[in-house]
Structure formats: structure tokens, C-alpha cells
Design a protein around this motif. Structure first.
Motif, PDB file in Angstrom:
ATOM      1  N   CYS A 141      -4.258  -0.261   8.801  1.00  0.00           N
ATOM      2  CA  CYS A 141      -4.114  -1.372   7.860  1.00  0.00           C
ATOM      3  C   CYS A 141      -4.946  -1.202   6.586  1.00  0.00           C
ATOM      4  CB  CYS A 141      -4.428  -2.691   8.554  1.00  0.00           C
ATOM      5  SG  CYS A 141      -3.214  -3.048   9.869  1.00  0.00           S
ATOM      6  N   VAL A 142      -6.128  -0.580   6.691  1.00  0.00           N
ATOM      7  CA  VAL A 142      -6.911  -0.330   5.475  1.00  0.00           C
ATOM      8  C   VAL A 142      -6.172   0.667   4.592  1.00  0.00           C
ATOM      9  CG1 VAL A 142      -9.072   0.599   4.556  1.00  0.00           C
ATOM     10  CG2 VAL A 142      -9.118  -0.903   6.562  1.00  0.00           C
ATOM     11  N   GLU A 143      -5.732   1.775   5.179  1.00  0.00           N
ATOM     12  CA  GLU A 143      -5.038   2.804   4.399  1.00  0.00           C
ATOM     13  C   GLU A 143      -3.726   2.279   3.807  1.00  0.00           C
ATOM     14  OE1 GLU A 143      -3.007   7.225   4.844  1.00  0.00           O
ATOM     15  OE2 GLU A 143      -4.528   6.631   6.296  1.00  0.00           O
ATOM     16  N   THR A 144      -2.950   1.553   4.583  1.00  0.00           N
ATOM     17  CA  THR A 144      -1.666   1.040   4.088  1.00  0.00           C
ATOM     18  C   THR A 144      -1.883   0.062   2.942  1.00  0.00           C
ATOM     19  OG1 THR A 144      -0.718   1.298   6.291  1.00  0.00           O
ATOM     20  CG2 THR A 144       0.500  -0.072   4.747  1.00  0.00           C
ATOM     21  N   THR A 145      -2.873  -0.803   3.061  1.00  0.00           N
ATOM     22  CA  THR A 145      -3.191  -1.742   1.992  1.00  0.00           C
ATOM     23  C   THR A 145      -3.665  -0.998   0.747  1.00  0.00           C
ATOM     24  OG1 THR A 145      -3.731  -3.471   3.607  1.00  0.00           O
ATOM     25  CG2 THR A 145      -4.596  -3.759   1.376  1.00  0.00           C
ATOM     26  N   ALA A 146      -4.484   0.039   0.943  1.00  0.00           N
ATOM     27  CA  ALA A 146      -4.964   0.844  -0.190  1.00  0.00           C
ATOM     28  C   ALA A 146      -3.812   1.538  -0.907  1.00  0.00           C
ATOM     29  CB  ALA A 146      -5.987   1.873   0.286  1.00  0.00           C
ATOM     30  N   ARG A 147      -2.898   2.119  -0.136  1.00  0.00           N
ATOM     31  CA  ARG A 147      -1.756   2.816  -0.741  1.00  0.00           C
ATOM     32  C   ARG A 147      -0.884   1.846  -1.541  1.00  0.00           C
ATOM     33  NH1 ARG A 147      -0.200   7.913   1.049  1.00  0.00           N
ATOM     34  NH2 ARG A 147      -1.570   8.806   2.635  1.00  0.00           N
ATOM     35  N   MET A 148      -0.595   0.696  -0.961  1.00  0.00           N
ATOM     36  CA  MET A 148       0.223  -0.287  -1.680  1.00  0.00           C
ATOM     37  C   MET A 148      -0.499  -0.811  -2.905  1.00  0.00           C
ATOM     38  SD  MET A 148       2.544  -2.592   0.868  1.00  0.00           S
ATOM     39  CE  MET A 148       3.402  -3.296  -0.542  1.00  0.00           C
ATOM     40  N   GLY A 149      -1.797  -1.047  -2.777  1.00  0.00           N
ATOM     41  CA  GLY A 149      -2.579  -1.502  -3.920  1.00  0.00           C
ATOM     42  C   GLY A 149      -2.543  -0.490  -5.054  1.00  0.00           C
ATOM     43  N   GLY A 150      -2.701   0.775  -4.710  1.00  0.00           N
ATOM     44  CA  GLY A 150      -2.618   1.831  -5.712  1.00  0.00           C
ATOM     45  C   GLY A 150      -1.249   1.893  -6.351  1.00  0.00           C
ATOM     46  N   ASN A 151      -0.209   1.791  -5.531  1.00  0.00           N
ATOM     47  CA  ASN A 151       1.165   1.811  -6.054  1.00  0.00           C
ATOM     48  C   ASN A 151       1.433   0.624  -6.973  1.00  0.00           C
ATOM     49  OD1 ASN A 151       3.003   3.183  -3.178  1.00  0.00           O
ATOM     50  ND2 ASN A 151       1.771   4.190  -4.722  1.00  0.00           N
ATOM     51  N   GLY A 175      -0.680  -0.705  -8.934  1.00  0.00           N
ATOM     52  CA  GLY A 175      -1.454  -0.588 -10.159  1.00  0.00           C
ATOM     53  C   GLY A 175      -2.874  -1.120 -10.115  1.00  0.00           C
ATOM     54  N   TYR A 176      -3.359  -1.501  -8.935  1.00  0.00           N
ATOM     55  CA  TYR A 176      -4.733  -1.957  -8.825  1.00  0.00           C
ATOM     56  C   TYR A 176      -5.685  -0.771  -8.794  1.00  0.00           C
ATOM     57  CZ  TYR A 176      -2.746  -6.483  -7.774  1.00  0.00           C
ATOM     58  OH  TYR A 176      -2.054  -7.652  -7.864  1.00  0.00           O
ATOM     59  N   GLY A 194      -5.061  12.036  -3.006  1.00  0.00           N
ATOM     60  CA  GLY A 194      -3.731  11.663  -3.469  1.00  0.00           C
ATOM     61  C   GLY A 194      -3.731  10.667  -4.608  1.00  0.00           C
ATOM     62  N   GLY A 195      -4.919  10.190  -4.996  1.00  0.00           N
ATOM     63  CA  GLY A 195      -5.024   9.280  -6.126  1.00  0.00           C
ATOM     64  C   GLY A 195      -4.665   7.834  -5.839  1.00  0.00           C
ATOM     65  N   PHE A 196      -4.573   7.463  -4.559  1.00  0.00           N
ATOM     66  CA  PHE A 196      -4.264   6.073  -4.216  1.00  0.00           C
ATOM     67  C   PHE A 196      -5.488   5.168  -4.376  1.00  0.00           C
ATOM     68  CE2 PHE A 196      -1.177   8.511  -1.744  1.00  0.00           C
ATOM     69  CZ  PHE A 196      -0.005   7.865  -2.084  1.00  0.00           C
ATOM     70  N   ALA A 197      -6.659   5.737  -4.098  1.00  0.00           N
ATOM     71  CA  ALA A 197      -7.896   4.964  -4.111  1.00  0.00           C
ATOM     72  C   ALA A 197      -9.072   5.915  -4.307  1.00  0.00           C
ATOM     73  CB  ALA A 197      -8.062   4.209  -2.788  1.00  0.00           C
TER      74      ALA A 197
END
Length: 194
Positions: free
Chosen positions: A127-137, A139-140, A178-181
Motif C-alpha cells: 500500500c505504501v508503494e502503490t500510493t507512492a506510484r499513483m502520487g508520482g503519476n 504529479g505530486y 524509477g522516479g516515482f518518489a
């Protein structure tokens, strides 16, 4: 590192059910709970907003299922709720991403003018990683306080099995590389936010 004056701390799934190691198996990062508590304290003392996320598992055997004690926040999280001056949001979800919960996290962040989020909680690679990936996608500017997260050993395909530490490191490398976070330490975040 710069932490915005209105950066939101998103505390993901810090629930009693994750203490049931007979269900989950071995974990890593025994200091994660202390680091999560330190982040919440820093956010509340500096007047920044905190988002508390709870996973309501639809699986009947899950320690995180609604109506079961394991669904509740761990005591140190529960006792800190409602104590900050910077605003607070409570999100529930049945999937991995806090952005797919209720109320709508993304809408709330936009309403508040928040562009930076710091993630902590359980599990690093879920859940931490999935939230981070979506947040990055979305634009946060996403920071993951790595040592304020933990996970568990896991079996995968082809008989592969990885330790919690191996999985957590792979998650961190994937997010950061990968630049997500940006994957950082609690000490770095507290130092920059204080």
C-alpha cells in the motif's frame, strides 16, 4: 531536502492486525513504529496536515477486516489523532492505493493546495508503494520515509521467496530509481520539517 509548509504526511495502514505475525510472517525494520510516531509528532507540532489511512480488507480471514480488532489503528496512532493544528483527513480503502479510498485523497489535497506528500506506514511494497506510484503519476512531489515503513517475507512465482528486507529494498530501488518518489530517512525528513 525541502519540506513544504503544507506538505501532507500520509500515514498508511498502521493497524493492529499487522502485529499478528502468525498470519503475516517475519517482518523487517523493527524501529518503524517509533519513526512513524516521530513523523506524526513533527507534523502535528509544526502545524502540517496529516492523513490517516485505514485498510478495510474485504477478505474474511484478513486481520484487517472491518469489525475485527486488527482493523483498528495501533494505539500510538489512535492516541495522536485529532491532536494537530494543521488539519487532518481520515481515509478508508479496500485496495492498495490511498488515492482510491474515501473520501477522495486527491481532491482533498487539491482543495488544500498541497503538492508534496510524505509517506509512512505498512506495507512498504504494497500500500505504501502503490500510493507512492499513483502520487508520482498524479504529479505530486512524493517522499517515502523508508525506515518509517515495513513489510513481511513473501513467496512469489517459480518457488521464489524473498525476505522482508530484500522486498523492502527492491521496492525502494524501484520507487526511487524509477522516479516515482524520493526514498529518504525519517531523520532527514524530521530535520528538514522541524
Amino acid at each position: 531536502m525541502e519540506i513544504a509548509e503544507n506538505a501532507a504526511l500520509v500515514v498508511v495502514d498502521v493497524q493492529k492486525g499487522f502485529d499478528e505475525l502468525d498470519f503475516w510472517g517475519p517482518r523487517n525494520n523493527p524501529g518503524a513504529d517509533d519513526n512513524i510516531a516521530a513523523l506524526i509528532g513533527t507534523w502535528q507540532s509544526t502545524g502540517r496536515p496529516v492523513v490517516f489511512v485505514r485498510h478495510d480488507s474485504p477478505k474474511p480471514q484478513s486481520p484487517l477486516r472491518p469489525g475485527y480488532e486488527g482493523n483498528e489503528f495501533k494505539e500510538y496512532v489512535q492516541e495522536r489523532r485529532g491532536k494537530g493544528a494543521g488539519g487532518e483527513l481520515f481515509v478508508t480503502k479496500t485496495v492498495n492505493s490511498a488515492f482510491l479510498g474515501a473520501p477522495d485523497l486527491g481532491a482533498w489535497l487539491k482543495e488544500q493546495g498541497i503538492g508534496q506528500i510524505v509517506l509512512a506506514g505498512i506495507q512498504t511494497n504494497m500500500c505504501v508503494e502503490t500510493t507512492a506510484r499513483m502520487g508520482g503519476n498524479l504529479g505530486y512531489d512524493v517522499l517515502v520515509a523508508y525506515d518509517a515503513t515495513y513489510t513481511f517475507d513473501l513467496a512469489g512465482p517459480f518457488g521464489w521467496r524473498r525476505s522482508a528486507e530484500e522486498i523492502a529494498q527492491a521496492s525502494a530501488v524501484s520507487l526511487h530509481g524509477g522516479g516515482f518518489a524520493r526514498v529518504v530517512t525519517t531523520e532527514e525528513v524530521v530535520g528538514a520539517a522541524g
